[in-house]
Enzyme design. Sequence first.
Site, PDB file in Angstrom:
ATOM      1  N   ASP A 171     -18.612 -15.412 -10.264  1.00  0.00           N
ATOM      2  CA  ASP A 171     -18.912 -16.155  -9.082  1.00  0.00           C
ATOM      3  C   ASP A 171     -17.724 -17.300  -8.977  1.00  0.00           C
ATOM      4  O   ASP A 171     -17.536 -18.009  -9.695  1.00  0.00           O
ATOM      5  CB  ASP A 171     -20.101 -16.988  -9.659  1.00  0.00           C
ATOM      6  CG  ASP A 171     -20.456 -18.036  -8.678  1.00  0.00           C
ATOM      7  OD1 ASP A 171     -19.852 -18.329  -7.706  1.00  0.00           O
ATOM      8  OD2 ASP A 171     -21.502 -19.130  -9.255  1.00  0.00           O
ATOM      9  N   HIS A 200     -23.268 -18.260 -14.047  1.00  0.00           N
ATOM     10  CA  HIS A 200     -22.620 -19.487 -14.768  1.00  0.00           C
ATOM     11  C   HIS A 200     -22.689 -19.434 -16.316  1.00  0.00           C
ATOM     12  O   HIS A 200     -23.130 -20.368 -16.888  1.00  0.00           O
ATOM     13  CB  HIS A 200     -23.558 -20.542 -14.321  1.00  0.00           C
ATOM     14  CG  HIS A 200     -23.235 -21.209 -12.945  1.00  0.00           C
ATOM     15  ND1 HIS A 200     -23.683 -22.182 -12.237  1.00  0.00           N
ATOM     16  CD2 HIS A 200     -22.392 -20.362 -11.797  1.00  0.00           C
ATOM     17  CE1 HIS A 200     -23.238 -22.133 -11.041  1.00  0.00           C
ATOM     18  NE2 HIS A 200     -22.672 -21.375 -10.717  1.00  0.00           N
ATOM     19  N   GLU A 260     -16.295 -25.673  -4.627  1.00  0.00           N
ATOM     20  CA  GLU A 260     -17.710 -25.173  -4.535  1.00  0.00           C
ATOM     21  C   GLU A 260     -18.902 -25.689  -5.477  1.00  0.00           C
ATOM     22  O   GLU A 260     -19.813 -26.081  -5.123  1.00  0.00           O
ATOM     23  CB  GLU A 260     -17.776 -23.821  -3.879  1.00  0.00           C
ATOM     24  CG  GLU A 260     -19.095 -23.190  -3.255  1.00  0.00           C
ATOM     25  CD  GLU A 260     -20.289 -22.995  -4.176  1.00  0.00           C
ATOM     26  OE1 GLU A 260     -21.437 -22.846  -3.660  1.00  0.00           O
ATOM     27  OE2 GLU A 260     -20.063 -22.796  -5.536  1.00  0.00           O
ATOM     28  N   GLU A 261     -18.392 -25.488  -6.611  1.00  0.00           N
ATOM     29  CA  GLU A 261     -19.453 -25.486  -7.705  1.00  0.00           C
ATOM     30  C   GLU A 261     -20.032 -26.871  -8.235  1.00  0.00           C
ATOM     31  O   GLU A 261     -21.027 -27.090  -8.556  1.00  0.00           O
ATOM     32  CB  GLU A 261     -18.807 -24.830  -9.048  1.00  0.00           C
ATOM     33  CG  GLU A 261     -18.552 -23.515  -9.109  1.00  0.00           C
ATOM     34  CD  GLU A 261     -19.603 -22.531  -9.071  1.00  0.00           C
ATOM     35  OE1 GLU A 261     -20.950 -23.108  -8.891  1.00  0.00           O
ATOM     36  OE2 GLU A 261     -19.706 -21.448  -8.981  1.00  0.00           O
ATOM     37  N   HIS A 298     -15.176 -18.896  -2.630  1.00  0.00           N
ATOM     38  CA  HIS A 298     -14.405 -20.119  -3.239  1.00  0.00           C
ATOM     39  C   HIS A 298     -13.648 -19.679  -4.534  1.00  0.00           C
ATOM     40  O   HIS A 298     -14.074 -18.473  -5.295  1.00  0.00           O
ATOM     41  CB  HIS A 298     -15.551 -21.296  -3.730  1.00  0.00           C
ATOM     42  CG  HIS A 298     -16.638 -20.677  -4.573  1.00  0.00           C
ATOM     43  ND1 HIS A 298     -16.630 -20.706  -6.118  1.00  0.00           N
ATOM     44  CD2 HIS A 298     -17.835 -20.146  -4.331  1.00  0.00           C
ATOM     45  CE1 HIS A 298     -17.542 -20.413  -6.585  1.00  0.00           C
ATOM     46  NE2 HIS A 298     -18.289 -20.184  -5.713  1.00  0.00           N
TER      47      HIS A 298
END
Lengths: 362, 335
Positions: free
Chosen positions: A185, A330, A219-220, A71
């Site tokens: 990420d 994150h 996605e998140e 993503h």
Amino acid sequence: MRNRQERMDLLKSLCLAFGPTGCEEEVAELILKEIYPTAHRITKDRLGNLIAEMHFGDAIEGRTRMMISAHMDEVGMMVRSVRDDGTLLFGTVGGIDPSVLPGRFVTVKGKDGMHNAVIASKAIHHKEKEEREKAVAIKKMCIDPGTGSKEASEELFAIGDFATFDSEFFFFGKDNSTMKGKALDDRCGCAIMIEVMEALAENPPAEALDLYFCFTVREEIGLSGAVSVAERIRPQVALVLESTAVGDVADVEESGRVARLGKGGVISLMDRSTIYDRDLCRFALRVAEENGVAAQIKKYVSGGNDAGHIHKSGVGVKTLALSLPTRYLHSAACVASVADYDAMRGHTEALVRNINRFGGRS
Amino acid sequence: MSFYTELKALCAIPSVSGREAAVRAAIEKKIAPLTDEVYTDSMGNLIAKKKGVGGGKSVMLCAHMDEIGFLVTVIEDNGMLRIAPVGGIHFGASAFSVLVSENGVPGVLVPESRTKAADYTGDKFYIDIGAKTKKEAERLVSIGDFFVAEPSLRRLCGSRVAGRPLDDRVGCAIMLSLAEQMAGKALGGDVYYVFSVQEEVGCRGSKPAAFGLAPDYALCFDVTGTGDTPGALPMACSVGGGAAIKIKDASVICHEEVVNLLLSLAKEHKIAHQREILLYGGTDASSMQVTGAGSRVGGLSIPTRYIHSGVEMCDLKDAEACVALTARFLEAING
């Protein structure tokens, strides 16, 4: 082929790109430039997912239709109101621990471009004793763009503007073997897909393969742009490239240590959204061994990713997740190992080249 | 084979979500001679097709093969296994019970010493297989192995039985018994007997199965809670009260036409029945309803006490009523 410096520059430029969930265009533009020379066909769908196809071999029978996905979006913030003093109240986009926010630099994408700002909360001098011991709630923080007034801020910003961490990407530790940046990420997955596409273009496999490299959105926040892509291409097999929080730091007890830095890409057996296909997990471990790349099994059932939607799409898809072990996920300072990145890149290429040997596809 | 013997045989095979192969093989052997075509899809759902003679509506019947269980995540130095729950584990009901791994290794599930029942969560539990060291444990168990509570089934008063996992082998047994009854009959439309995977982790398997089959109607066979035990939440559904015609659960509102047809058929043919409104929990009916272009769904549930414990209890008469009512339903829409 890219030399080492060029490979790391690719990952760095991807991590630095601005792309909170819902605002992935800049990342997509950057990726488009990188994959343009190698992809056989590129589609951008209505949601903003980027699908790059590569087709190999002439055989009509025995082809494998494989989706490889990562993503493009990252966690970030969204402006929800402008206060009289010019500071901006915000909400988070994706899961961010409030304690990693105060004092961070952020970039806000305003009406006419990018602006530097800081995340502010009450200074220690103004806090009561008990306030000092508690994490500040996100609704009590603000983004301070240094404008000084509501009027000045409203010239530059509007409700709904996106922001993300402004965080350098650099290498550190022994022999610069460790890297730090925001958005590893899942830009690590995006970078690996770009690199694998280049390797396949340079040395095309003789196998009959229909490969779909999918750079996905949203996605998140769990909405999973990837599910629309999976419904469109209907793969037999899917490989989801991700990053996973490892918990290999001192204050996490042994049974909570998901994986370790330096032991290779992480194969998930189960998480909150998917029970992964066991035959495919075993196949992935065998391919890693045969190709001399490190891989490890995730020792905890936590998290979830696009695989949750992909494996249930259409008439079902055999799905595998391979993740970069990452500390402090994150946050503005995600930390990962260069060796793990290399192992995961090698593993991904080997999986793609050997996928016709996986007997479980149907 | 009697319904009880069939049910007991199905209960005896461990089948945790994602690892349903052994139960699937057993069911495939039984259903293959009763239907025209049997196959397993990419997620692992077993689909048996009974071809119609043409001109009728297609029906998907669905019961899930999987059960709740545990996944080994870490093997500690002292040989103890740390676990993660698979599906809705109620640790109060699972504490101090005997488990067995997918490879047949027995063990016991226990909370850390001095843990109060109110603090029971997955992180506090471990499996003790009696190994003295990590090395000894690793000879028998690997990270990623699944365990389930030891299967059991016994007869109680009258036609009642208790054990596990009635959820949802009783649904599977109902479908097998129905397939036997319908084997010689000619219906207009195709009937699909679908034994689904991964229901306990969020109705995952039936979604792609229903997507592939795109049936006109879909019926789900699963257990439902009851209001007939001391301290139970008010619920007008009891063990022995007959086939429970699902009106609603937390995941689905059943199709009006299907509900009304089931109610009127049950009345007409004097089949014991009751209405089911389950305030918690979901079933495969939900995913069959909303996948693809959707289908008209209904549910016939087996009222069951103590669901997700080792002593789930139901009445075989209720299961037989489900079989009888479904046979009438298939005839009514395809007559």
